[in-house]
Design a protein around this motif. Structure first.
Motif, PDB file in Angstrom:
ATOM      1  N   LEU A   1      46.663  39.349  28.771  1.00  0.00           N
ATOM      2  CA  LEU A   1      46.252  39.606  27.394  1.00  0.00           C
ATOM      3  C   LEU A   1      46.631  41.015  26.949  1.00  0.00           C
ATOM      4  O   LEU A   1      46.660  41.948  27.754  1.00  0.00           O
ATOM      5  N   LEU A   2      46.905  41.147  25.666  1.00  0.00           N
ATOM      6  CA  LEU A   2      47.235  42.448  25.082  1.00  0.00           C
ATOM      7  C   LEU A   2      46.059  43.412  25.203  1.00  0.00           C
ATOM      8  O   LEU A   2      44.906  42.993  25.239  1.00  0.00           O
ATOM      9  N   SER A   3      46.343  44.662  25.223  1.00  0.00           N
ATOM     10  CA  SER A   3      45.416  45.801  25.248  1.00  0.00           C
ATOM     11  C   SER A   3      44.431  45.800  26.415  1.00  0.00           C
ATOM     12  O   SER A   3      44.254  46.807  27.056  1.00  0.00           O
ATOM     13  N   SER A   4      43.803  44.679  26.744  1.00  0.00           N
ATOM     14  CA  SER A   4      42.836  44.693  27.844  1.00  0.00           C
ATOM     15  C   SER A   4      43.512  44.538  29.197  1.00  0.00           C
ATOM     16  O   SER A   4      42.985  44.967  30.211  1.00  0.00           O
ATOM     17  N   GLY A   5      44.679  43.876  29.226  1.00  0.00           N
ATOM     18  CA  GLY A   5      45.379  43.654  30.484  1.00  0.00           C
ATOM     19  C   GLY A   5      44.737  42.597  31.370  1.00  0.00           C
ATOM     20  O   GLY A   5      45.152  42.398  32.505  1.00  0.00           O
ATOM     21  N   ILE A   6      43.738  41.908  30.855  1.00  0.00           N
ATOM     22  CA  ILE A   6      43.059  40.864  31.624  1.00  0.00           C
ATOM     23  C   ILE A   6      44.032  39.727  31.883  1.00  0.00           C
ATOM     24  O   ILE A   6      44.814  39.354  31.014  1.00  0.00           O
ATOM     25  N   GLU A   7      43.984  39.183  33.099  1.00  0.00           N
ATOM     26  CA  GLU A   7      44.825  38.048  33.444  1.00  0.00           C
ATOM     27  C   GLU A   7      43.961  36.791  33.528  1.00  0.00           C
ATOM     28  O   GLU A   7      42.977  36.762  34.261  1.00  0.00           O
ATOM     29  N   ILE A   8      44.352  35.788  32.771  1.00  0.00           N
ATOM     30  CA  ILE A   8      43.636  34.515  32.713  1.00  0.00           C
ATOM     31  C   ILE A   8      44.452  33.486  33.500  1.00  0.00           C
ATOM     32  O   ILE A   8      45.653  33.339  33.256  1.00  0.00           O
ATOM     33  N   PRO A   9      43.838  32.747  34.412  1.00  0.00           N
ATOM     34  CA  PRO A   9      44.588  31.751  35.166  1.00  0.00           C
ATOM     35  C   PRO A   9      44.970  30.556  34.290  1.00  0.00           C
ATOM     36  O   PRO A   9      44.277  30.230  33.328  1.00  0.00           O
ATOM     37  N   VAL A  10      46.089  29.924  34.650  1.00  0.00           N
ATOM     38  CA  VAL A  10      46.544  28.711  33.982  1.00  0.00           C
ATOM     39  C   VAL A  10      46.563  27.599  35.030  1.00  0.00           C
ATOM     40  O   VAL A  10      47.160  27.770  36.092  1.00  0.00           O
ATOM     41  N   SER A  11      45.915  26.493  34.726  1.00  0.00           N
ATOM     42  CA  SER A  11      45.907  25.392  35.687  1.00  0.00           C
ATOM     43  C   SER A  11      47.273  24.714  35.707  1.00  0.00           C
ATOM     44  O   SER A  11      48.029  24.769  34.734  1.00  0.00           O
TER      45      SER A  11
ATOM     46  N   LEU B   1      46.376  32.678  21.198  1.00  0.00           N
ATOM     47  CA  LEU B   1      47.786  33.010  21.437  1.00  0.00           C
ATOM     48  C   LEU B   1      48.208  34.317  20.762  1.00  0.00           C
ATOM     49  O   LEU B   1      49.186  34.930  21.173  1.00  0.00           O
ATOM     50  N   ASP B   2      47.474  34.760  19.751  1.00  0.00           N
ATOM     51  CA  ASP B   2      47.805  36.020  19.081  1.00  0.00           C
ATOM     52  C   ASP B   2      47.586  37.233  19.983  1.00  0.00           C
ATOM     53  O   ASP B   2      48.084  38.321  19.693  1.00  0.00           O
ATOM     54  N   PHE B   3      46.837  37.059  21.064  1.00  0.00           N
ATOM     55  CA  PHE B   3      46.524  38.178  21.958  1.00  0.00           C
ATOM     56  C   PHE B   3      47.191  38.057  23.327  1.00  0.00           C
ATOM     57  O   PHE B   3      46.839  38.780  24.253  1.00  0.00           O
ATOM     58  N   VAL B   4      48.177  37.176  23.433  1.00  0.00           N
ATOM     59  CA  VAL B   4      48.907  37.013  24.696  1.00  0.00           C
ATOM     60  C   VAL B   4      50.020  38.052  24.760  1.00  0.00           C
ATOM     61  O   VAL B   4      50.851  38.148  23.854  1.00  0.00           O
ATOM     62  N   ASP B   5      50.017  38.849  25.821  1.00  0.00           N
ATOM     63  CA  ASP B   5      51.083  39.823  26.047  1.00  0.00           C
ATOM     64  C   ASP B   5      52.263  39.133  26.716  1.00  0.00           C
ATOM     65  O   ASP B   5      53.379  39.182  26.226  1.00  0.00           O
TER      66      ASP B   5
ATOM     67  N   MET C   1      38.150  41.557  21.041  1.00  0.00           N
ATOM     68  CA  MET C   1      38.559  42.961  21.103  1.00  0.00           C
ATOM     69  C   MET C   1      38.568  43.526  19.692  1.00  0.00           C
ATOM     70  O   MET C   1      39.099  42.913  18.773  1.00  0.00           O
ATOM     71  N   LYS C   2      37.963  44.682  19.535  1.00  0.00           N
ATOM     72  CA  LYS C   2      38.024  45.419  18.278  1.00  0.00           C
ATOM     73  C   LYS C   2      38.496  46.813  18.639  1.00  0.00           C
ATOM     74  O   LYS C   2      37.735  47.601  19.192  1.00  0.00           O
ATOM     75  N   GLY C   3      39.776  47.053  18.401  1.00  0.00           N
ATOM     76  CA  GLY C   3      40.376  48.293  18.887  1.00  0.00           C
ATOM     77  C   GLY C   3      40.451  48.233  20.399  1.00  0.00           C
ATOM     78  O   GLY C   3      40.990  47.298  20.963  1.00  0.00           O
TER      79      GLY C   3
END
Length: 93
Positions: free
Chosen positions: A69-79, A52-56, A14-16
């Motif tokens: 994730l910050l700014s994008s709001g994407i959700e990443i699954p965790v096993s 980890l710097d981009f985890v909301d 992400m850039k901005g």
């Protein structure tokens, strides 16, 4: 974050507010070994590595945990096998 698809790894940055994607040939395992030098990255799923710097925030429990994730709001699954490590590492932030 990084996402694997067989022998290709997609690197999403992400850039901005602009999301950039680039795909390289290789495995997530090889990318993970390169990123071990930087303790800000964590393997959270067989297909994902997250900075980890981009985890909301982390939602859910062991069986349905997701990293938002910050700014994008994407959700990443965790096993389930990585849930304890993810919970411990994200609490340190």
């Amino acid at each position: 974050y990084l996402c694997s698809n067989d022998n290709y790894v997609t690197i999403v940055t992400m850039k901005g507010d602009v999301q950039n994607k680039s795909t390289i040939r290789g495995t997530l395992k090889s990318a993970e070994s390169e990123l071990r030098k930087n303790n800000r990255f964590i393997r959270c799923h067989k297909c994902f590595i997250v900075n980890l710097d981009f985890v909301d925030k982390v939602t859910g429990h062991n069986q349905n945990m997701k990293i938002k994730l910050l700014s994008s709001g994407i959700e990443i699954p965790v096993s389930r096998s990585k849930a304890e490590v993810v919970a411990r590492r994200t609490k340190k932030q």
